[in-house]
Motif scaffolding. Structure first.
Motif, PDB file in Angstrom:
ATOM      1  N   UNK A   1      37.881 -15.017 -24.267  1.00  0.00           N
ATOM      2  CA  UNK A   1      37.585 -15.905 -23.167  1.00  0.00           C
ATOM      3  C   UNK A   1      37.584 -15.128 -21.854  1.00  0.00           C
ATOM      4  N   UNK A   2      38.619 -14.286 -21.685  1.00  0.00           N
ATOM      5  CA  UNK A   2      38.685 -13.504 -20.442  1.00  0.00           C
ATOM      6  C   UNK A   2      37.502 -12.552 -20.323  1.00  0.00           C
ATOM      7  N   UNK A   3      37.065 -12.000 -21.451  1.00  0.00           N
ATOM      8  CA  UNK A   3      35.940 -11.075 -21.411  1.00  0.00           C
ATOM      9  C   UNK A   3      34.661 -11.787 -21.007  1.00  0.00           C
ATOM     10  N   UNK A   4      34.507 -12.999 -21.469  1.00  0.00           N
ATOM     11  CA  UNK A   4      33.302 -13.754 -21.120  1.00  0.00           C
ATOM     12  C   UNK A   4      33.283 -14.078 -19.625  1.00  0.00           C
ATOM     13  N   UNK A   5      34.407 -14.470 -19.102  1.00  0.00           N
ATOM     14  CA  UNK A   5      34.487 -14.788 -17.665  1.00  0.00           C
ATOM     15  C   UNK A   5      34.258 -13.528 -16.844  1.00  0.00           C
ATOM     16  N   UNK A   6      34.907 -12.436 -17.257  1.00  0.00           N
ATOM     17  CA  UNK A   6      34.742 -11.170 -16.550  1.00  0.00           C
ATOM     18  C   UNK A   6      33.282 -10.702 -16.603  1.00  0.00           C
ATOM     19  N   UNK A   7      32.607 -10.843 -17.740  1.00  0.00           N
ATOM     20  CA  UNK A   7      31.196 -10.468 -17.868  1.00  0.00           C
ATOM     21  C   UNK A   7      30.311 -11.317 -16.976  1.00  0.00           C
ATOM     22  N   UNK A   8      30.587 -12.629 -16.911  1.00  0.00           N
ATOM     23  CA  UNK A   8      29.786 -13.522 -16.073  1.00  0.00           C
ATOM     24  C   UNK A   8      29.963 -13.178 -14.601  1.00  0.00           C
ATOM     25  N   UNK A   9      31.199 -12.914 -14.191  1.00  0.00           N
ATOM     26  CA  UNK A   9      31.454 -12.555 -12.789  1.00  0.00           C
ATOM     27  C   UNK A   9      30.772 -11.230 -12.455  1.00  0.00           C
ATOM     28  N   UNK A  11      28.079  -9.969 -13.866  1.00  0.00           N
ATOM     29  CA  UNK A  11      26.639 -10.194 -13.813  1.00  0.00           C
ATOM     30  C   UNK A  11      26.245 -10.831 -12.494  1.00  0.00           C
ATOM     31  N   UNK A  12      27.044 -11.796 -12.014  1.00  0.00           N
ATOM     32  CA  UNK A  12      26.746 -12.426 -10.732  1.00  0.00           C
ATOM     33  C   UNK A  12      26.884 -11.437  -9.584  1.00  0.00           C
ATOM     34  N   UNK A  14      26.449  -8.162  -9.760  1.00  0.00           N
ATOM     35  CA  UNK A  14      25.299  -7.258  -9.822  1.00  0.00           C
ATOM     36  C   UNK A  14      24.041  -7.935  -9.310  1.00  0.00           C
ATOM     37  N   UNK A  15      23.821  -9.177  -9.679  1.00  0.00           N
ATOM     38  CA  UNK A  15      22.653  -9.913  -9.200  1.00  0.00           C
ATOM     39  C   UNK A  15      22.711 -10.082  -7.688  1.00  0.00           C
ATOM     40  N   UNK A  16      23.890 -10.377  -7.152  1.00  0.00           N
ATOM     41  CA  UNK A  16      24.026 -10.517  -5.699  1.00  0.00           C
ATOM     42  C   UNK A  16      23.789  -9.199  -4.976  1.00  0.00           C
ATOM     43  N   UNK A  17      24.317  -8.100  -5.538  1.00  0.00           N
ATOM     44  CA  UNK A  17      24.101  -6.792  -4.913  1.00  0.00           C
ATOM     45  C   UNK A  17      22.624  -6.438  -4.941  1.00  0.00           C
ATOM     46  N   UNK A  18      21.940  -6.733  -6.054  1.00  0.00           N
ATOM     47  CA  UNK A  18      20.506  -6.465  -6.138  1.00  0.00           C
ATOM     48  C   UNK A  18      19.724  -7.288  -5.136  1.00  0.00           C
ATOM     49  N   UNK A  19      20.120  -8.540  -4.927  1.00  0.00           N
ATOM     50  CA  UNK A  19      19.443  -9.396  -3.964  1.00  0.00           C
ATOM     51  C   UNK A  19      19.615  -8.865  -2.551  1.00  0.00           C
TER      52      UNK A  19
END
Length: 159
Positions: A1-9, A11-12, A14-19
């Motif tokens: 569960x923690x890995x999924x939350x950490x992966x989602x955060x 990804x967000x 990285x997407x924000x930095x790219x934007x």
């Protein structure tokens, strides 16, 4: 569960930095000068220049750039010019033997400018011993390949 939350955060983030990076590039590109106007209409052509025609789809009538001019000096002329150090179009004995001086001095162990048979045989024997890896007094193909002269290093391109 923690890995999924950490992966989602992650990804967000990285997407924000790219934007933000993309927006920053857009603001830099906005300040660039506009591209020159495209020529092609006869009114836009500068005076004296012919109108450039578009090529056909099969490429007929197209002509590429001319190939570079080859150097007129032959291989032997280039070799002669390397040896002729003082550029008098004559090769003296000293100029001819100059490239071999370093190899001669390496073999001349007593520095009397004479190469005796003993000096030559000792150098050759040492070279043979260095190549004979198993010490059996013979060289197989792999050991003989070690006696091959090292290729000269080509100078780096000074383009």
């Amino acid at each position: 569960m923690n890995r999924m939350i950490l992966g989602a955060v992650s990804a967000l983030l990285l997407a924000g930095a790219g934007l933000f990076w993309w927006q920053g590039q857009a603001s830099v590109d906005a300040s660039a000068p506009p591209p020159p106007p495209a020529l092609g209409i006869e009114d836009d052509q500068p005076s004296g220049l012919p109108l450039e025609e578009l090529p056909d789809e099969d490429g007929s009538g197209m002509r590429g750039a001319a190939p570079p001019e080859a150097d007129d000096a032959s291989k032997e002329e280039k070799r002669f010019n390397r040896v002729d150090r003082n550029r008098d179009n004559l090769v003296s004995r000293t100029e001819m033997l100059q490239p071999r001086v370093a190899a001669f001095r390496k073999l001349d162990t007593d520095h009397n400018n004479l190469l005796s048979f003993d000096e030559w045989s000792v150098a050759t024997n040492n070279r043979f011993r260095g190549a004979d890896g198993n010490g059996d007094g013979t060289l197989n193909r792999g050991e003989f390949a070690k006696t091959r002269p090292k290729p000269s290093k080509k100078p780096a391109c000074r383009c």
